[in-house]
Design an enzyme around this catalytic site. Structure first.
Site, short mmCIF file in Angstrom:
data_model
loop_
_atom_site.label_atom_id
_atom_site.label_comp_id
_atom_site.label_asym_id
_atom_site.label_seq_id
_atom_site.Cartn_x
_atom_site.Cartn_y
_atom_site.Cartn_z
CG ASP A 177 -10.13 -50.50 -8.99
OD1 ASP A 177 -10.02 -51.74 -8.82
OD2 ASP A 177 -10.51 -49.99 -10.06
CB VAL A 231 -7.56 -42.22 -20.04
CG1 VAL A 231 -6.22 -41.50 -19.82
CG2 VAL A 231 -8.28 -42.39 -18.71
#
Length: 412
Positions: free
Chosen positions: A197, A86
């Site tokens: 998650d 990212v």
């Protein structure tokens, strides 16, 4: 608080994602990316480098919209993992900062994260702006998800306090966890998505507005009753006990357990269940909740009912936290961290809990006097909620401002 870059300045080497990534959860076969309208996006060639690289892509062009070229300057890596990378980038046309998640794409399959992110639109869920594909000199295909940029994570915000031996102020614990549950209430009811998650690293925080958003839907899935899923999902400290027991027909209540662990961590300043492996994780849970009863084990995974566990008494919740902990905080934690998945409160019920009443006060503001981020502009998550629950969720002063005109009115 400043943003801290995570990870190395160059992307890690990435192996192609196997078809079974994220589980016995099957990925959908995609015969041809270019012919799939839902996935259609520009393919950019020769996109090896990240930092300092300029990426130009074309958006629009559907339904008579004009095509528009957008260029991004990749500025710095903010996260790396097995999924890919990212990076923060700036749109050269507008100056806007964005986050771009770059993942290796198997040409045979659709990307589930993209499909799910297209479905979602909520103040407490990170928003997808658009996407594009890029290739490298090795002819690898990458999917780039362009998302809004939010500077901080809850993990780093908490670390800011713990590194100076401070506790997070209880007001911020309330503000962040309320928004986490509001985001979960939305994804669980509207698109019917289980995040799988939830952890402080996957919760973004704007340090100015204190808005909190769920991010990273790389493990997320729409759970279908009767359909098997993988149990090896979710980061260990936040993994619900039914997952440790190997359950494959779990529900979105695994996210509720994870959010309960996040709440406890914000209150304690450290993880509540810091297991070193799966077995140790279960031991840490048993040390607090006590040995699960045969019925609780059956609720988690019927195949484990004949296993013998050491008989340990539950540790009283008020002794888990420090003496000055608000009783409402302890009560909420105890309702979230239940062995039996069906006994955990829902995300919407958690939002209505008295622990969050301070946020519903007419004059509630941030400690610096600025207004709170949006907390009561509910969307589809209220469909199916009882009038009594809606009345508890939407304060009277908000109802008066809206003249009762919110989408799911609670009746007289």
């Amino acid at each position: 608080m400043t943003s801290i870059p995570l990870g190395p300045p160059q992307p890690p080497s990435l192996a192609p994602q196997p078809p079974h990534l994220h589980g016995g959860d099957s990925l959908k076969r995609r015969p041809d990316i270019d012919n799939d309208k839902e996935m259609s996006a520009a393919v950019i060639e020769g996109n090896d480098a990240v930092t300092g690289h300029i990426i130009s892509t074309t958006i629009g062009g559907k339904n008579g919209e004009p095509k528009q070229t957008i260029s991004y300057m990749a500025e710095r890596v903010v996260g790396t993992g097995s999924f890919g990378i990212v990076f923060q980038a700036k749109c050269l046309e507008t100056g806007e900062s964005v986050a771009i998640k770059k993942v290796l794409q198997d040409r045979r399959y659709k990307n589930r994260e993209l499909q799910l992110m297209r479905l979602m639109d909520h103040p407490n869920v990170v928003s997808l702006k658009h996407c594009f594909f890029s290739t490298t000199t090795r002819d690898e295909l990458f999917l780039n998800l362009v998302m809004e940029y939010v500077p901080e994570t809850l993990y780093r915000v908490l670390k800011h306090y713990t590194s100076s031996n401070q506790r997070m102020p209880i007001f911020y614990v309330k503000l962040y966890t309320y928004q986490i549950f509001r985001g979960l209430a939305y994804i669980h009811t509207a698109p019917g998505v289980c995040h799988r998650d939830v952890k402080p690293q996957n919760l973004l925080v704007d340090p100015l507005t204190h808005q909190c958003k769920l991010c990273d839907f790389g493990s997320a899935k729409v759970l279908v009753k009767g359909e098997a899923n993988i149990s090896y999902i979710c980061s260990r400290y936040y993994r619900a006990p039914e997952l440790i027991f190997g359950a494959t027909e779990y529900t979105s209540s695994i996210d509720i357990w994870s959010a309960g662990c996040v709440l406890a961590e914000l209150l304690l300043g450290q993880p509540l269940f810091p297991g070193e492996n799966s077995v140790d994780q279960l031991v840490e849970i048993i040390k607090v909740l006590g040995t699960p009863t045969r019925e609780e084990i059956r609720c988690m995974n019927p195949n484990y009912t004949d296993f013998r566990f050491p008989q340990i008494k539950a540790h009283p919740w008020h002794k888990v936290f420090h003496k000055r902990m608000p009783p409402e905080a302890i009560d909420l934690a105890s309702r979230l961290l239940q062995y039996s998945p069906s006994l955990r409160c829902t995300a919407l019920e958690a939002c209505a809990h008295p622990f969050f009443n301070e946020l519903r006060e007419p004059n509630a503001r941030l400690p610096n006097g600025r207004p709170l981020p949006p907390l009561f502009n509910f969307k589809q998550e209220l469909s199916g909620a009882s009038p009594e629950l809606i009345n508890r969720l939407i304060p009277e002063h908000v109802r008066r401002q809206m003249n009762g005109g919110f989408p799911f009115q609670a009746g007289p």
